[in-house]
Write a protein that holds these residues in place. Structure first.
Motif, PDB file in Angstrom:
ATOM      1  N   MET A   1       0.859  -1.208   0.000  1.00 63.48           N
ATOM      2  CA  MET A   1       0.000   0.000   0.000  1.00 63.48           C
ATOM      3  C   MET A   1       0.885   1.244   0.000  1.00 63.48           C
ATOM      4  SD  MET A   1      -2.799  -0.982   2.916  1.00 63.48           S
ATOM      5  CE  MET A   1      -1.938  -2.284   3.781  1.00 63.48           C
ATOM      6  N   ASP A   2       0.362   2.340  -0.555  1.00 60.78           N
ATOM      7  CA  ASP A   2       1.076   3.607  -0.352  1.00 60.78           C
ATOM      8  C   ASP A   2       0.568   4.234   0.954  1.00 60.78           C
ATOM      9  OD1 ASP A   2      -1.390   4.685  -0.922  1.00 60.78           O
ATOM     10  OD2 ASP A   2      -0.801   5.699  -2.761  1.00 60.78           O
ATOM     11  N   GLY A   3       1.103   5.385   1.304  1.00 59.38           N
ATOM     12  CA  GLY A   3       0.759   5.994   2.591  1.00 59.38           C
ATOM     13  C   GLY A   3      -0.724   6.294   2.729  1.00 59.38           C
ATOM     14  N   ALA A   4      -1.342   6.749   1.618  1.00 58.96           N
ATOM     15  CA  ALA A   4      -2.759   7.128   1.676  1.00 58.96           C
ATOM     16  C   ALA A   4      -3.642   5.898   1.899  1.00 58.96           C
ATOM     17  CB  ALA A   4      -3.161   7.843   0.388  1.00 58.96           C
TER      18      ALA A   4
ATOM     19  N   ARG B   1      -6.984   2.430   5.270  1.00 62.58           N
ATOM     20  CA  ARG B   1      -7.393   1.074   5.679  1.00 62.58           C
ATOM     21  C   ARG B   1      -7.111   0.822   7.155  1.00 62.58           C
ATOM     22  NH1 ARG B   1      -5.471  -2.822   0.979  1.00 62.58           N
ATOM     23  NH2 ARG B   1      -5.733  -4.350   2.650  1.00 62.58           N
ATOM     24  N   LEU B   2      -6.031   1.407   7.657  1.00 61.81           N
ATOM     25  CA  LEU B   2      -5.712   1.226   9.086  1.00 61.81           C
ATOM     26  C   LEU B   2      -6.806   1.859   9.955  1.00 61.81           C
ATOM     27  CD1 LEU B   2      -3.579   0.332  11.265  1.00 61.81           C
ATOM     28  CD2 LEU B   2      -2.681   2.663  11.128  1.00 61.81           C
ATOM     29  N   VAL B   3      -7.237   3.043   9.577  1.00 59.76           N
ATOM     30  CA  VAL B   3      -8.253   3.709  10.402  1.00 59.76           C
ATOM     31  C   VAL B   3      -9.587   2.971  10.291  1.00 59.76           C
ATOM     32  CG1 VAL B   3      -9.224   5.485   8.856  1.00 59.76           C
ATOM     33  CG2 VAL B   3      -8.897   6.021  11.219  1.00 59.76           C
TER      34      VAL B   3
ATOM     35  N   VAL C   1      -0.963   9.800   9.702  1.00 63.21           N
ATOM     36  CA  VAL C   1      -1.142  10.753   8.602  1.00 63.21           C
ATOM     37  C   VAL C   1      -0.421  10.265   7.348  1.00 63.21           C
ATOM     38  CG1 VAL C   1      -0.906  13.169   7.918  1.00 63.21           C
ATOM     39  CG2 VAL C   1      -1.155  12.596  10.337  1.00 63.21           C
ATOM     40  N   PRO C   2      -1.092  10.251   6.177  1.00 63.61           N
ATOM     41  CA  PRO C   2      -0.419   9.843   4.939  1.00 63.61           C
ATOM     42  C   PRO C   2       0.753  10.769   4.637  1.00 63.61           C
ATOM     43  CG  PRO C   2      -2.794  10.172   4.590  1.00 63.61           C
ATOM     44  CD  PRO C   2      -2.487  10.643   5.974  1.00 63.61           C
ATOM     45  N   GLY C   3       1.882  10.171   4.236  1.00 67.31           N
ATOM     46  CA  GLY C   3       3.105  10.953   4.020  1.00 67.31           C
ATOM     47  C   GLY C   3       3.004  11.948   2.877  1.00 67.31           C
TER      48      GLY C   3
ATOM     49  N   VAL D   1      -0.638  -5.030   9.964  1.00 62.35           N
ATOM     50  CA  VAL D   1       0.411  -5.327   8.973  1.00 62.35           C
ATOM     51  C   VAL D   1       0.463  -6.843   8.716  1.00 62.35           C
ATOM     52  CG1 VAL D   1       2.902  -5.253   8.536  1.00 62.35           C
ATOM     53  CG2 VAL D   1       1.752  -3.267   9.490  1.00 62.35           C
ATOM     54  N   LYS D   2       0.309  -7.635   9.780  1.00 61.86           N
ATOM     55  CA  LYS D   2       0.399  -9.093   9.645  1.00 61.86           C
ATOM     56  C   LYS D   2      -0.786  -9.674   8.894  1.00 61.86           C
ATOM     57  CE  LYS D   2       3.006 -11.464  13.178  1.00 61.86           C
ATOM     58  NZ  LYS D   2       2.947 -11.669  14.582  1.00 61.86           N
ATOM     59  N   SER D   3      -1.989  -9.213   9.272  1.00 65.13           N
ATOM     60  CA  SER D   3      -3.186  -9.893   8.769  1.00 65.13           C
ATOM     61  C   SER D   3      -4.080  -8.996   7.909  1.00 65.13           C
ATOM     62  CB  SER D   3      -4.011 -10.384   9.964  1.00 65.13           C
ATOM     63  OG  SER D   3      -4.455  -9.250  10.675  1.00 65.13           O
ATOM     64  N   GLY D   4      -3.722  -7.759   7.788  1.00 69.00           N
ATOM     65  CA  GLY D   4      -4.572  -6.832   7.028  1.00 69.00           C
ATOM     66  C   GLY D   4      -5.802  -6.402   7.790  1.00 69.00           C
ATOM     67  N   LYS D   5      -5.896  -6.729   9.111  1.00 64.62           N
ATOM     68  CA  LYS D   5      -7.023  -6.227   9.914  1.00 64.62           C
ATOM     69  C   LYS D   5      -6.583  -5.879  11.355  1.00 64.62           C
ATOM     70  CE  LYS D   5      -9.401 -10.629   9.245  1.00 64.62           C
ATOM     71  NZ  LYS D   5      -9.081 -11.736   9.779  1.00 64.62           N
TER      72      LYS D   5
END
Ligand SMILES: Cc1ncc(COP(=O)(O)O)c(C=O)c1O
Length: 387
Positions: A330-333, A338-340, A348-350, A383-387
């Motif tokens: 993924m890119d920063g955005a 997805r994290l939030v 914050v996206p870089g 990061v490990k599981s995408g959730k």
């Protein structure tokens, strides 16, 4: 209806503000905002209340700041930064670090001028430059986020008016060494450029690193504007009080600007900031527990983010860390969104900090230890599981 301001219409909503709109989960944790998490010193609160009781809230402050605060700022600059400043000729009180940035740009920029800064960097510089029809030109940082002199050499042109540095830095946490500051200062002298030095995080610095103010170097005082604020050092982001030190010919121009845009700075709060700066001058060690607490948080973030595969250099100061996230695909955005959504953690996206950081995110670790631990665990799981 006739069109509104073109200059302001082109400015996107801050990526940090957008993030708040996404933070809807009840147990959400924000690693998004750059705001200290310790209370303002009691001396600041007492002096502000006393000033309010004396009626200072009903009276305009002198446009350039109250004499007592300007005198303490000059003492502070001499003792802590090795800068000789005349409180009447070189010092001005501003509306926070943001006000200091605006005044620095207002004093030196003409339409078409360029200011070179190392990228990624604090987002306000880009937009405030555009308000003066000038341009912030991005010099890519080294992979460790240090400044690259080669990049400066490539970008300097007859349009270049100034170099801007921010050390310790938001968003990378990088703090320049004395040798790096000296090299940037020599570059400015060689090319006859102004140097704007944003030092709002000067006190938040780790591992025995020493902050160096470029205005203290030979030949730099008459081409350097030193910007600072009470916001980060004294945990006073809500006060909106900052200050700057500039060469004498610039002060009347800054006065022209501020008298017709703000008519000065919050009057009672200036007494509070004077008390806070005086306390640090008398007892520099009073900040040690705060810095120690930030350093512990910095260490936790650095270790756990790298272990999770989000590569990041070790910050030397401020309260930010900036990992690369592209190893996740993924890119920063996308990572931030997805994290939030999946984990309720806001970073914050870089891309909001310039064109060289689209694959990064900025994490602000100025939050409670337990919440930070919880947020880091959620990032590890994501990061490990995408959730
Ligand atoms: C590098 C930098 N300069 C200036 C400012 C603005 O400071 P203030 O909140 O005092 O306006 C900030 C705020 O985050 C910052 O990070």
């Amino acid at each position: 209806m006739k069109p509104l301001s073109v200059r302001l219409s082109g400015v996107p909503k801050s990526s940090i503000r957008k993030l708040f709109d996404l933070l809807t989960q009840e147990d959400a944790i924000s690693l998004g905002i750059g705001q200290p998490d310790f209370p303002a010193p009691q001396a600041v609160i007492d002096a502000t209340i006393a000033a309010l009781r004396e009626g200072k809230g009903s009276v305009y402050a002198p446009t350039m700041g109250i004499p007592r605060l300007k005198a303490i700022i000059a003492q502070k600059l001499q003792k802590e930064n090795n800068i000789a400043a005349d409180p009447e000729k070189n010092v001005m009180v501003t509306n926070g670090g943001s006000g200091s940035i605006t005044l620095a740009f207002a004093a030196i920029l003409n339409p078409g001028d360029e200011v070179i800064l190392f990228s990624p960097n604090f987002l306000s510089y880009f937009y405030v430059a555009s308000y003066f029809d000038a341009k912030a030109v991005e010099a890519p940082r080294r992979p460790d986020f240090g400044p690259s002199l080669d990049a400066l050499e490539k970008l300097v042109s007859p349009k270049t008016k100034a170099v801007l540095i921010n050390s310790p830095n938001n968003p990378t946490g990088y703090a320049c060494s004395r040798a790096e500051i000296e090299a940037i200062a020599s570059f400015c002298i060689e090319h006859d450029l102004y140097l704007i030095s944003d030092e709002v995080y000067e006190k938040i610095i780790y591992d025995g690193f020493t902050h160096v103010s470029p205005a203290s170097l030979d030949g730099m005082a008459d081409r350097t504007i030193t910007l600072n604020a009470a916001s980060k050092t004294l945990s006073l982001t809500g006060f909106r009080v900052g200050y700057l030190c500039a060469p004498e010919p610039m002060l009347p121009l800054m006065e022209n600007y501020i008298q017709y845009t703000c008519a000065g700075t919050n009057h009672p709060c200036q007494y509070g900031v004077a008390a806070g700066l005086e306390q640090i001058l008398k007892e520099p060690a009073s900040l040690d527990p705060v810095i120690k607490a930030y350093q512990k948080k910095r260490d936790a973030c650095y270790a756990r983010l790298n272990e999770a595969g989000l590569e990041c250099p070790k910050p030397r100061g401020a309260f930010y860390i900036m990992p690369r996230v592209d190893a996740t695909g993924m890119d920063g955005a996308a990572f931030s969104r997805r994290l939030v959504e999946s984990s309720g953690v806001a970073v914050v996206p870089g891309g909001g900090f310039g064109k060289y950081s689209a694959n990064h995110v900025r994490v602000s670790y100025a939050i409670d230890d337990l919440k930070l631990d919880d947020a880091l665990s959620r990032i590890e799981r994501f990061v490990k599981s995408g959730k």
